[in-house]
Scaffold this motif. Structure first.
Motif, PDB file in Angstrom:
ATOM      1  N   UNK A 127       0.811  -1.221   0.000  1.00  0.00           N
ATOM      2  CA  UNK A 127       0.000   0.000   0.000  1.00  0.00           C
ATOM      3  C   UNK A 127       0.840   1.265   0.000  1.00  0.00           C
ATOM      4  N   UNK A 128       2.132   1.154  -0.309  1.00  0.00           N
ATOM      5  CA  UNK A 128       2.948   2.359  -0.540  1.00  0.00           C
ATOM      6  C   UNK A 128       2.758   2.779  -1.990  1.00  0.00           C
ATOM      7  N   UNK A 129       1.568   3.235  -2.268  1.00  0.00           N
ATOM      8  CA  UNK A 129       1.139   3.503  -3.645  1.00  0.00           C
ATOM      9  C   UNK A 129       0.814   4.976  -3.853  1.00  0.00           C
ATOM     10  N   UNK A 130       1.190   5.810  -2.912  1.00  0.00           N
ATOM     11  CA  UNK A 130       0.862   7.237  -2.997  1.00  0.00           C
ATOM     12  C   UNK A 130       2.095   7.995  -3.446  1.00  0.00           C
ATOM     13  N   UNK A 131       2.023   8.726  -4.567  1.00  0.00           N
ATOM     14  CA  UNK A 131       3.191   9.492  -5.018  1.00  0.00           C
ATOM     15  C   UNK A 131       3.553  10.581  -4.018  1.00  0.00           C
TER      16      UNK A 131
ATOM     17  N   UNK B 194      -1.074   6.569  -8.553  1.00  0.00           N
ATOM     18  CA  UNK B 194      -1.319   5.556  -7.528  1.00  0.00           C
ATOM     19  C   UNK B 194      -1.718   4.226  -8.166  1.00  0.00           C
ATOM     20  N   UNK B 195      -2.511   4.288  -9.208  1.00  0.00           N
ATOM     21  CA  UNK B 195      -2.896   3.067  -9.929  1.00  0.00           C
ATOM     22  C   UNK B 195      -1.663   2.393 -10.519  1.00  0.00           C
TER      23      UNK B 195
ATOM     24  N   UNK C 173      -9.954  10.416   5.713  1.00  0.00           N
ATOM     25  CA  UNK C 173     -10.551  10.994   4.513  1.00  0.00           C
ATOM     26  C   UNK C 173      -9.566  11.852   3.718  1.00  0.00           C
ATOM     27  N   UNK C 174      -8.345  12.013   4.190  1.00  0.00           N
ATOM     28  CA  UNK C 174      -7.359  12.727   3.381  1.00  0.00           C
ATOM     29  C   UNK C 174      -7.031  11.875   2.161  1.00  0.00           C
ATOM     30  N   UNK C 175      -6.586  12.523   1.083  1.00  0.00           N
ATOM     31  CA  UNK C 175      -6.538  11.842  -0.203  1.00  0.00           C
ATOM     32  C   UNK C 175      -5.632  10.620  -0.201  1.00  0.00           C
ATOM     33  N   UNK C 176      -4.517  10.661   0.543  1.00  0.00           N
ATOM     34  CA  UNK C 176      -3.604   9.522   0.528  1.00  0.00           C
ATOM     35  C   UNK C 176      -4.225   8.279   1.152  1.00  0.00           C
TER      36      UNK C 176
END
Length: 417
Positions: A56-60, A111-112, A156-159
């Motif tokens: 889940x380290x998928x957030x730029x 992220x995808x 609810x924050x985007x990351x």
């Protein structure tokens, strides 16, 4: 298109964790491999990370509003961000591209793309370690994102929202529950977000040694030498000029991380890659045990218990690849670690610096090089090299062997810049 002959050797330039995993995936397909690197396998940048293996380290790195946090990162608590004077001019276009990528539609698309590389990391490492006798190097873990200001821990924050939408198991916990999970964390932390379904490496350096030995046992040849130049010697062959001679092959894979652009420059190609240096301090007699991988969200470091003690890793320092380590980083990491973990013994330490190869969109380059038949790239994994390495190696091996696969490589193409 004719199918490649898998008996034809492949040269893999770079024996970090990305190069090693690429070699293993090629060897599994029966492709002979020669690994070339100036150092021992897995003992450069790959050995110094925090050990987090996270699907889940998928957030730029760039998110909406990131630009607002830059002054705090450079001059606030822990000063985790800095820019070397020699990198300022190169940093301007890189930084503008980085910040433009923070729009939500870009974040979601990246992220995808990152999820395809990070998602199967645990399973693939377990497969690579199977039969080595060192299967225990990878262990189950949570990723604990700890906040001093509990109100900032927001699912609810985007990351966190993107992770949740993609299927991550997240939990928001308060001060008391956090103290139960990580009793060595200090009382300043008011809340945490738990990312479950993770793992961690007990020794990233030994992982490189173990997997490199497995590659040798599968038939890989390892040449310890510096690759200075690559060029086409004839329509079918590449020539790699090394300190100890010249090597030829029909297919070459470039996995040299922050050193890769120098070899591409000889082919007339330029890429916007920065050497983003990270540091760690390892506390050899820590007196404490950390149960999971813990990120201090404010100071931007990650702490993990490893075979040789507690490791605290972090910092983002943009500097030339050949610049020496910044000495003050050691004391900075010791100070923030001692604040976060009040019972940590800080007398016996080791200090390390490595160079993350970072593109502004947090994605690597992965796949064939346009108009250069037989040349492939697999580098630029930024903060995510340990997570992305096994799947990147698998994708690259399938590409080299011209096998069908259920992923488009456009997002990782070298010519996307």
């Amino acid at each position: 298109m004719p199918q490649p002959d898998n008996r034809t050797p492949v040269i893999v330039l770079g024996a970090g964790i990305v190069g090693i995993c690429t070699a293993l995936s090629l060897l599994e397909k029966g492709v002979p491999v020669t690994l070339i690197d100036k150092g021992e396998p897995g003992q450069e940048t790959s050995m110094g990370n925090a050990g987090v293996v996270s699907p889940w380290s998928i957030i730029p790195q760039s998110l909406p509003g990131t630009w607002k946090s830059i002054p705090k990162l450079m001059f606030g608590y822990g000063r985790p961000l800095s820019i070397h004077p020699r990198s300022l001019l190169k940093m301007i276009p890189w930084g503008l591209s980085f910040l433009r990528g923070g729009r939500e539609e870009n974040v979601r698309a990246r992220a995808e793309a990152m999820s395809h590389l990070c998602g199967p990391s645990i399973e693939l490492y377990q497969r690579h370690l199977a039969g080595t006798g060192h299967e225990g190097l990878i262990t189950d873990s949570m990723y604990v994102h700890a906040f001093r200001d509990g109100s900032r821990a927001n699912l609810q924050s985007i990351d966190y929202l993107i992770r949740s939408e993609m299927g991550a198991d997240l939990e928001l916990v308060g001060k008391d529950r956090l103290a139960d999970i990580e009793p060595e964390l200090g009382p300043d932390f008011g809340a945490a977000i738990l990312i479950k379904g993770q793992a961690r490496m007990r020794s990233p350096g030994r992982l490189g040694q173990v997997l490199a030995q497995k590659a040798r046992e599968m038939g890989a040849t390892y040449k310890r030498t510096m690759a200075r130049r690559i060029h086409r010697s004839d329509p079918r062959h590449w020539e790699v000029q090394c300190d100890d001679g010249t090597v030829h092959a029909e297919r070459v894979v470039l996995c040299l991380g922050a050193w890769s652009p120098g070899l591409l420059a000889d082919l007339g190609m330029s890429v916007p890659l920065m050497a983003e240096r990270g540091y760690h301090v390892e506390f050899c007699d820590p007196g404490i045990e950390i149960n999971n991988s813990v990120m201090d969200v404010d100071a931007k470091f990650v702490a993990s218990s490893m075979e040789n003690g507690v490791r605290v890793a972090g910092q983002a320092e943009f500097a030339p690849v050949d610049a020496p380590p910044t000495k003050r980083r050691k004391q900075q990491l010791i100070d923030v670690a001692a604040t976060a973990f009040p019972n940590l013994r800080t007398d016996d330490t080791t200090f390390w610096m490595g160079r993350r190869p970072s593109f502004p969109d947090s994605l690597p380059v992965l796949g064939p090089v346009t108009d250069q038949p037989g040349l492939f790239v697999n580098f630029g994994h930024s903060h995510y090299g340990l997570m992305m390495a096994p799947r990147s190696g698998d994708i690259l091996a399938r590409t080299v062997c011209n096998e069908p696969q259920n992923i488009r490589l456009d997002a990782y193409a070298l010519d996307r810049f």
